[in-house]
Design a protein around this motif. Structure first.
Motif, PDB file in Angstrom:
ATOM      1  N   ASP B 235       0.812  -1.213   0.000  1.00  0.00           N
ATOM      2  CA  ASP B 235       0.000   0.000   0.000  1.00  0.00           C
ATOM      3  C   ASP B 235       0.849   1.268   0.000  1.00  0.00           C
ATOM      4  N   TYR B 236       1.992   1.216   0.700  1.00  0.00           N
ATOM      5  CA  TYR B 236       2.762   2.457   0.797  1.00  0.00           C
ATOM      6  C   TYR B 236       3.376   2.854  -0.543  1.00  0.00           C
ATOM      7  N   ARG B 238       1.599   2.730  -3.308  1.00  0.00           N
ATOM      8  CA  ARG B 238       0.524   3.522  -3.908  1.00  0.00           C
ATOM      9  C   ARG B 238       0.531   4.925  -3.296  1.00  0.00           C
ATOM     10  N   THR B 239       0.805   4.987  -1.967  1.00  0.00           N
ATOM     11  CA  THR B 239       0.922   6.293  -1.324  1.00  0.00           C
ATOM     12  C   THR B 239       2.028   7.101  -1.983  1.00  0.00           C
ATOM     13  N   THR B 241       3.144   6.879  -5.020  1.00  0.00           N
ATOM     14  CA  THR B 241       2.685   7.356  -6.324  1.00  0.00           C
ATOM     15  C   THR B 241       1.723   8.533  -6.147  1.00  0.00           C
ATOM     16  N   ALA B 242       0.847   8.422  -5.158  1.00  0.00           N
ATOM     17  CA  ALA B 242      -0.128   9.486  -4.930  1.00  0.00           C
ATOM     18  C   ALA B 242       0.545  10.782  -4.498  1.00  0.00           C
ATOM     19  N   LYS B 243       1.745  10.671  -3.928  1.00  0.00           N
ATOM     20  CA  LYS B 243       2.474  11.874  -3.529  1.00  0.00           C
ATOM     21  C   LYS B 243       3.033  12.605  -4.743  1.00  0.00           C
ATOM     22  N   LEU B 245       5.510  10.850  -6.862  1.00  0.00           N
ATOM     23  CA  LEU B 245       6.774  10.242  -7.264  1.00  0.00           C
ATOM     24  C   LEU B 245       6.574   9.439  -8.541  1.00  0.00           C
ATOM     25  N   SER B 246       7.623   9.395  -9.384  1.00  0.00           N
ATOM     26  CA  SER B 246       7.546   8.524 -10.546  1.00  0.00           C
ATOM     27  C   SER B 246       7.822   7.097 -10.084  1.00  0.00           C
ATOM     28  N   GLY B 253      13.249   4.933  -3.724  1.00  0.00           N
ATOM     29  CA  GLY B 253      13.089   5.566  -2.419  1.00  0.00           C
ATOM     30  C   GLY B 253      12.386   4.713  -1.392  1.00  0.00           C
ATOM     31  N   HIS B 254      11.532   3.799  -1.839  1.00  0.00           N
ATOM     32  CA  HIS B 254      10.729   3.057  -0.864  1.00  0.00           C
ATOM     33  C   HIS B 254      10.905   1.552  -0.949  1.00  0.00           C
ATOM     34  N   ARG B 257      14.825  -0.341  -0.426  1.00  0.00           N
ATOM     35  CA  ARG B 257      15.393  -0.515   0.907  1.00  0.00           C
ATOM     36  C   ARG B 257      14.616  -1.583   1.678  1.00  0.00           C
ATOM     37  N   ASN B 258      13.297  -1.521   1.582  1.00  0.00           N
ATOM     38  CA  ASN B 258      12.499  -2.478   2.340  1.00  0.00           C
ATOM     39  C   ASN B 258      12.695  -3.900   1.855  1.00  0.00           C
TER      40      ASN B 258
END
Lengths: 327, 343
Positions: B235-236, B238-239, B241-243, B245-246, B253-254, B257-258
């Motif tokens: 889900d994060y 999608r968050t 993308t909604a912010k 970010l390309s 960025g997300h 790392r995870n």
């Protein structure tokens, strides 16, 4: 002119057998600047897909917008380039999601995640300015001790606090439109009321419009200026909130409202439930999609798709027989 | 969290004692120990030179036996000789090899460079290939690249390393004669220039490295791919993308790392691979590494060497496990060892 105009929007998904199935079918509505539209419907009726397709946040490649036109602030965003869409996302239109537990990145601090939005849309501002704004936002959404909360990770916050962080993130660039996709569903009832009050207050303060998606009819009636009721991928009834709620014309809306437990109804009286099931996506009836559960069903309902009629209160109703069955 | 790691370090002590005591006890009961070997040697020698012997056969007198037992430390009860051994280990004395009569530490130390060379190269190449490959496979799931690399990686995983080793030798060293048959360096190594030395080591190590690496890609690559795909659908993302970010920004960025978290977890335990070395591959390619040394020591019942290798490898393994925990705690803020969650 409305802020966002959604015209005949359809969303299709690719099923396992490779066929495209239309889950949202020719949905149209408008949102005025500063006003709230409540999009109501039961689980699976396509309300979240509708909302996500506005910013093209659909899960790809399974789902895609197959038809329709989206006009935001006079700009046709349904055909906009991806780079233009990225500028709009987060800045002009922001989204808050249903589950704040998973919508935040678990390994980044609150500060990192809020500042990221600011960094995308206002890269020229200094880091200090970004931090100050993040602090201000946390304060605005009512998080106590915001200075300390900036450095914590999502798992250190409660569900309500996380949703407040999501809201702070969404409001960071003062968007014109906020899409709230069931923002209170994952929270408990007392927190729900707080979050709704908070959204209402922030909306009035910033003068932003809101698309509020929920299955909670009572909640949406307090919050919205307009209500659109969705059933099986189509809009059944759409109009001013108080008219839809007090004088529902569509049999589905009537049943929904009748199913609400009233405060005056005797304790332990059985809840009203609508008989039957939503038709499965692979065998949608050729006529009215509500026909198999409707009390007022007639022959025409099984064969012909109901036209969208406008009644005296400027409410749109998609029913063959709404004039006859008026309460 | 410091308390947790202190506790973990202290736990090394009983675990280490447990491992070594167990193996020490086994060396006492397994037949074919150094005295028995000596006796067979004397018996064989007695048969060939029987004329010199006044007493028939090659048996030893009781006194000689006692002396031998004392020499090898078999005269004392097991626990007390273990205590003596442990005391020596604490003074960094691993004893003398019963086969070579050289200090064990000396013998093991001589093999270090070869084993570390292969271990380190394997470790680095594994991560250097698996992480980018896993990322590419995750981002382009179902593409031709994804399916073909899966086929190759699984083929390497399914074939035993010694089969690959033998196949490589017979093709590239036997049939085509591109690479040397085995060994770590050529006989004329000392006469070569620096560049010549480097390319000599390189050409000797190409085939064994392929044999080592063939099976090591599958696990980490697939771990990386699956973990990235999990995170891409989170889900994060999608968050993100909604912010605004390309896709590539949000992956970098997300999700990246995870999805490295499970890979980082396995890093610590891979440290013990540094000195591992498969004796099968070392035998096939005639490489004088730790794996081969350990294997020969077991066959020859050279217990000081067996115990010496055990000491080093078990310590590496125990430290590697703690290193894994430290890696996890570093990359994942949700992990706080030894504390109550939610605090």
């Amino acid at each position: 002119m409305s802020l966002l105009s959604v015209q005949e929007l359809s969303v299709s998904i690719l099923s396992d057998d490779g066929a495209a199935r239309e889950l949202v079918s020719k949905v149209s509505f408008d949102i005025e600047a500063g006003k709230t539209l409540g999009l109501v419907g039961e689980s699976g009726c396509g309300k979240s897909l509708t909302a996500m397709s506005i910013l093209d946040l659909l899960p790809k490649p399974q789902a895609r917008r197959s038809h329709g036109k989206l006009i935001f602030n006079g700009e046709t965003i349904s055909t906009a380039a991806p780079s233009r869409l990225r500028q709009i996302r987060g800045k002009n239109i922001a989204v808050i999601f249903q589950d704040p537990m998973t919508a935040l990145n678990p390994v980044q601090t609150v500060a990192q995640q809020i500042i990221e939005v600011l960094n995308i849309h206002f890269p020229k501002l200094s880091r200090r300015k970004h931090r100050e704004r993040a602090l201000e936002l946390l304060h605005e959404v009512g998080i106590p001790a915001p200075e300390e909360r900036l450095a914590v990770y999502p798992h250190q916050l409660s569900g309500g606090m996380r949703q407040r962080v999501m809201i702070a993130m969404a409001l960071a660039c003062e968007p014109d439109l906020l899409i709230a996709d069931e923002p209170t569903t994952a929270l408990d009832v007392t927190i729900q009321a707080q979050i709704v009050r908070l959204l209402k207050r922030l909306q009035e303060k910033n003068g932003m419009a809101m698309l509020f998606i929920t299955h909670d009819l009572a909640l949406v009636s307090q919050l919205s200026d307009h209500i659109a009721v969705m059933y099986a991928g189509k809009i059944a009834e759409y109009g001013p909130a108080k008219d839809v709620f007090s004088k529902p014309c569509h049999p589905y809306t009537q049943s929904l409202i009748a199913a609400l437990p009233g405060i005056n109804s005797p304790a332990k009286s059985p809840l009203l439930a609508l008989e039957g099931q939503v038709p499965a996506i692979e065998n949608m009836p050729p006529g009215c999609r509500f026909a198999n559960r409707c009390r007022h069903v007639a022959n025409i309902c099984h064969t012909e798709i109901p036209q969208q009629d406008v009644n005296t209160n400027a409410t749109m109703v998609a029913c063959h027989r709404w004039k006859e069955i008026k309460q | 969290m410091t308390g947790y790691f202190v506790r973990r370090f202290l736990l090394i002590i009983p675990t280490f004692i447990g491992i070594t005591l167990l193996v020490f006890a086994i060396t006492r009961v397994v037949p074919g120990g150094p005295i028995e070997r000596l006796m067979t040697q004397i018996q064989l020698g007695g048969e060939t030179g029987s004329l010199e012997r006044s007493q028939g056969g090659g048996t030893l007198s009781d006194e000689q036996m006692e002396e031998l037992k004392r020499y090898y430390g078999f005269d004392k009860p097991m626990l007390s000789s273990y205590a003596i051994w442990l005391k020596k280990v604490l003074q960094f004395d691993l004893g003398l090899s019963t086969r070579y009569q050289d200090p064990v530490w000396q013998i093991i130390k001589e093999r270090f460079p070869i084993s570390i060379y292969y271990g380190l190269t394997t470790l680095i190449l594994t991560y250097a290939v698996c992480i980018p490959l896993g990322l590419a496979k995750g981002m382009y799931h179902g593409s031709a690249l994804d399916s073909w690399s899966s086929a190759v990686v699984f083929l390497g995983y399914a074939l035993p390393s010694y089969v690959i080793g033998i196949a490589l030798i017979s093709m590239f060293a036997g049939y085509w004669d591109i690479f040397p048959l085995g060994g770590f360096i050529s006989d004329n190594y000392d006469e070569l220039t620096l560049w010549g030395k480097a390319s000599d080591i390189f050409s000797h190590s190409v085939l064994p490295l392929i044999a080592y690496l063939a099976g090591s890609f599958a696990v980490t690559t697939l771990m990386m791919k699956n973990s990235l795909m999990d995170n891409l659908s989170a889900d994060y993302m999608r968050t993100a993308t909604a912010k605004g970010l390309s896709r590539s920004e949000s992956v970098r960025g997300h999700a990246l790392r995870n999805s490295l978290i499970p890979v980082a977890t396995s890093f610590g335990s891979n440290i013990s691979l540094l000195l591992g070395g498969s004796f099968l591959i070392e035998t096939i390619f005639n490489i004088d590494g730790i794996g081969l040394l350990g294997y020969e020591a077991i066959i020859e019942r050279d217990y000081p060497i067996v115990m010496g290798i055990l000491v080093i490898s078990s310590l590496l393994y125990l430290l590697g496990n703690i290193l894994s925990d430290i890696c996890v705690a570093l990359v994942d803020p949700r992990i706080r060892f030894g504390e109550r969650s939610g605090s």
